[in-house]
Design a protein around this motif. Structure first.
Motif, PDB file in Angstrom:
ATOM      1  N   VAL A  83      67.277 -18.935 -14.831  1.00 36.24           N
ATOM      2  CA  VAL A  83      67.037 -19.916 -15.884  1.00 36.24           C
ATOM      3  C   VAL A  83      67.262 -19.270 -17.241  1.00 36.24           C
ATOM      4  N   PHE A  84      67.512 -20.084 -18.234  1.00 34.64           N
ATOM      5  CA  PHE A  84      68.044 -19.627 -19.516  1.00 34.64           C
ATOM      6  C   PHE A  84      67.227 -18.536 -20.190  1.00 34.64           C
ATOM      7  N   TRP A  85      65.887 -18.624 -20.152  1.00 32.72           N
ATOM      8  CA  TRP A  85      65.076 -17.689 -20.931  1.00 32.72           C
ATOM      9  C   TRP A  85      64.965 -16.308 -20.269  1.00 32.72           C
ATOM     10  N   VAL A  86      65.394 -16.196 -19.028  1.00 30.36           N
ATOM     11  CA  VAL A  86      65.364 -14.894 -18.358  1.00 30.36           C
ATOM     12  C   VAL A  86      66.434 -13.968 -18.928  1.00 30.36           C
ATOM     13  N   THR A  87      67.599 -14.518 -19.193  1.00 30.78           N
ATOM     14  CA  THR A  87      68.687 -13.712 -19.745  1.00 30.78           C
ATOM     15  C   THR A  87      68.772 -13.807 -21.265  1.00 30.78           C
ATOM     16  N   GLN A  88      68.063 -14.762 -21.853  1.00 35.33           N
ATOM     17  CA  GLN A  88      68.068 -14.931 -23.310  1.00 35.33           C
ATOM     18  C   GLN A  88      66.619 -14.844 -23.807  1.00 35.33           C
ATOM     19  N   SER A  89      66.133 -13.628 -23.872  1.00 41.59           N
ATOM     20  CA  SER A  89      64.711 -13.408 -24.151  1.00 41.59           C
ATOM     21  C   SER A  89      64.311 -13.788 -25.573  1.00 41.59           C
ATOM     22  N   HIS A  90      65.287 -14.074 -26.442  1.00 39.16           N
ATOM     23  CA  HIS A  90      64.921 -14.454 -27.813  1.00 39.16           C
ATOM     24  C   HIS A  90      64.117 -15.754 -27.834  1.00 39.16           C
ATOM     25  N   TYR A  91      64.224 -16.567 -26.766  1.00 35.56           N
ATOM     26  CA  TYR A  91      63.396 -17.767 -26.699  1.00 35.56           C
ATOM     27  C   TYR A  91      61.916 -17.394 -26.628  1.00 35.56           C
ATOM     28  N   LEU A  92      61.605 -16.374 -25.861  1.00 34.85           N
ATOM     29  CA  LEU A  92      60.218 -15.916 -25.755  1.00 34.85           C
ATOM     30  C   LEU A  92      59.748 -15.327 -27.077  1.00 34.85           C
ATOM     31  N   VAL A  93      60.645 -14.606 -27.748  1.00 39.02           N
ATOM     32  CA  VAL A  93      60.304 -14.039 -29.052  1.00 39.02           C
ATOM     33  C   VAL A  93      60.006 -15.157 -30.052  1.00 39.02           C
ATOM     34  N   LEU A  94      60.820 -16.211 -30.036  1.00 41.04           N
ATOM     35  CA  LEU A  94      60.592 -17.348 -30.929  1.00 41.04           C
ATOM     36  C   LEU A  94      59.227 -17.978 -30.696  1.00 41.04           C
ATOM     37  N   ILE A  95      58.832 -18.085 -29.437  1.00 40.43           N
ATOM     38  CA  ILE A  95      57.541 -18.680 -29.113  1.00 40.43           C
ATOM     39  C   ILE A  95      56.403 -17.817 -29.648  1.00 40.43           C
ATOM     40  N   VAL A  96      56.486 -16.516 -29.424  1.00 40.92           N
ATOM     41  CA  VAL A  96      55.433 -15.606 -29.890  1.00 40.92           C
ATOM     42  C   VAL A  96      55.334 -15.628 -31.411  1.00 40.92           C
ATOM     43  N   VAL A  97      56.478 -15.588 -32.092  1.00 41.59           N
ATOM     44  CA  VAL A  97      56.481 -15.603 -33.561  1.00 41.59           C
ATOM     45  C   VAL A  97      55.923 -16.933 -34.077  1.00 41.59           C
ATOM     46  N   THR A  98      56.297 -18.033 -33.442  1.00 39.08           N
ATOM     47  CA  THR A  98      55.777 -19.340 -33.843  1.00 39.08           C
ATOM     48  C   THR A  98      54.262 -19.390 -33.717  1.00 39.08           C
ATOM     49  N   CYS A  99      53.748 -18.861 -32.605  1.00 42.70           N
ATOM     50  CA  CYS A  99      52.295 -18.827 -32.410  1.00 42.70           C
ATOM     51  C   CYS A  99      51.616 -17.994 -33.493  1.00 42.70           C
ATOM     52  N   ALA A 100      52.192 -16.827 -33.782  1.00 43.07           N
ATOM     53  CA  ALA A 100      51.591 -15.929 -34.761  1.00 43.07           C
ATOM     54  C   ALA A 100      51.546 -16.550 -36.156  1.00 43.07           C
ATOM     55  N   LEU A 101      52.588 -17.283 -36.506  1.00 46.00           N
ATOM     56  CA  LEU A 101      52.636 -17.893 -37.835  1.00 46.00           C
ATOM     57  C   LEU A 101      51.833 -19.189 -37.901  1.00 46.00           C
ATOM     58  N   ALA A 102      51.768 -19.910 -36.779  1.00 47.38           N
ATOM     59  CA  ALA A 102      51.122 -21.224 -36.795  1.00 47.38           C
ATOM     60  C   ALA A 102      49.601 -21.138 -36.756  1.00 47.38           C
ATOM     61  N   ILE A 103      49.065 -20.094 -36.148  1.00 50.17           N
ATOM     62  CA  ILE A 103      47.601 -19.994 -36.009  1.00 50.17           C
ATOM     63  C   ILE A 103      46.892 -20.026 -37.362  1.00 50.17           C
ATOM     64  N   PRO A 104      47.256 -19.161 -38.315  1.00 50.12           N
ATOM     65  CA  PRO A 104      46.551 -19.230 -39.612  1.00 50.12           C
ATOM     66  C   PRO A 104      46.825 -20.519 -40.370  1.00 50.12           C
ATOM     67  N   LEU A 105      48.033 -21.079 -40.211  1.00 51.78           N
ATOM     68  CA  LEU A 105      48.344 -22.319 -40.914  1.00 51.78           C
ATOM     69  C   LEU A 105      47.560 -23.496 -40.338  1.00 51.78           C
ATOM     70  N   ALA A 106      47.410 -23.528 -39.008  1.00 46.83           N
ATOM     71  CA  ALA A 106      46.694 -24.634 -38.367  1.00 46.83           C
ATOM     72  C   ALA A 106      45.233 -24.678 -38.794  1.00 46.83           C
ATOM     73  N   ARG A 107      44.652 -23.515 -39.076  1.00 45.50           N
ATOM     74  CA  ARG A 107      43.250 -23.466 -39.478  1.00 45.50           C
ATOM     75  C   ARG A 107      43.008 -24.114 -40.837  1.00 45.50           C
ATOM     76  N   LEU A 108      44.065 -24.240 -41.623  1.00 43.58           N
ATOM     77  CA  LEU A 108      43.934 -24.827 -42.957  1.00 43.58           C
ATOM     78  C   LEU A 108      44.033 -26.348 -42.936  1.00 43.58           C
ATOM     79  N   LEU A 109      44.429 -26.907 -41.782  1.00 41.14           N
ATOM     80  CA  LEU A 109      44.672 -28.346 -41.705  1.00 41.14           C
ATOM     81  C   LEU A 109      43.460 -29.088 -41.165  1.00 41.14           C
TER      82      LEU A 109
END
Length: 214
Positions: free
Chosen positions: A61-87
């Protein structure tokens, strides 16, 4: 110069980020810990595409050979957590619905286009578009112990079907992926936004008494 393949790839990455964000927002609402948040964001972002690739026989499946998808998810989580707390809760609910609508439109187009690229007929491509669009959200909602929107009265999968039909029709007419994807994506997105704005719902059979149907 930006090529059609580059644009399609950018759409795919955008959809990954947006769906991961919707997973983060639900995890925040349910007060999950960091691991639960990451799991919910991941299954939302790559769940539908994973099922699609398995059904189409694409290995791995696509994310096994294209690991940048997993990186995008981790980075999104890291950036969204502090922002979500402000909403506020109201803003989180609004952002969740609109982020989900954009992700739905993007992944419907990605899924249908990928099916066409491996030679699937139009009706299968429409189905793969729906599966890619709603699959991750269904897994997310089940893990969050909520009824998936696709199983409720929401105009949700219906928007995906309409977008998939437009995409396959434009692709058959022009023979080009990019205008087909843009047409399908725009159709799904506008129908979903209109359903949210004017509270469109599908008819249900919930009010039917079993004795009355005899």
């Amino acid at each position: 110069m930006l090529t059609p393949d580059d644009f399609i790839r950018a759409l795919d990455w955008m959809g990954t980020v947006v769906f991961a964000l919707s997973g983060v927002l639900i995890a925040r609402r349910l007060q999950m810990d960091g691991f639960g948040l990451l799991v919910l964001a991941s299954v939302t972002a790559i769940g539908g595409g994973t099922i699609r690739d398995l059904v189409l026989g694409i290995r791995p499946v696509f994310w096994v050979t294209q690991s940048h998808y997993l990186v995008l998810i981790v980075v999104t989580c890291a950036l969204a957590i502090p922002l979500a707390r402000l909403l506020s809760r109201a803003k989180v609910a609004w952002l969740l619905l609109h982020a989900d609508a954009l992700g739905l439109a993007t992944f419907t187009a990605i899924g249908a286009n990928k099916a066409l690229s491996v030679g699937a007929p139009a009706i299968v491509a429409v189905g793969m578009g729906v599966l890619t669009g709603v699959g991750g959200g269904v897994i997310r909602d089940v893990l969050a112990r909520e009824v998936p929107m696709v199983l409720c009265r929401e105009v949700y999968a219906t928007a995906c079907i309409a977008g998939g039909i437009v995409l396959t029709a434009v692709h058959a007419w022009t023979g080009q992926s990019l205008p087909a994807m843009l047409g399908g994506m725009l159709t799904t997105w506008l129908i979903r936004l209109a359903a949210l704005r004017w509270h469109w719902h599908l008819p249900t059979f919930g009010g039917l008494d079993p004795d009355e149907s005899r």
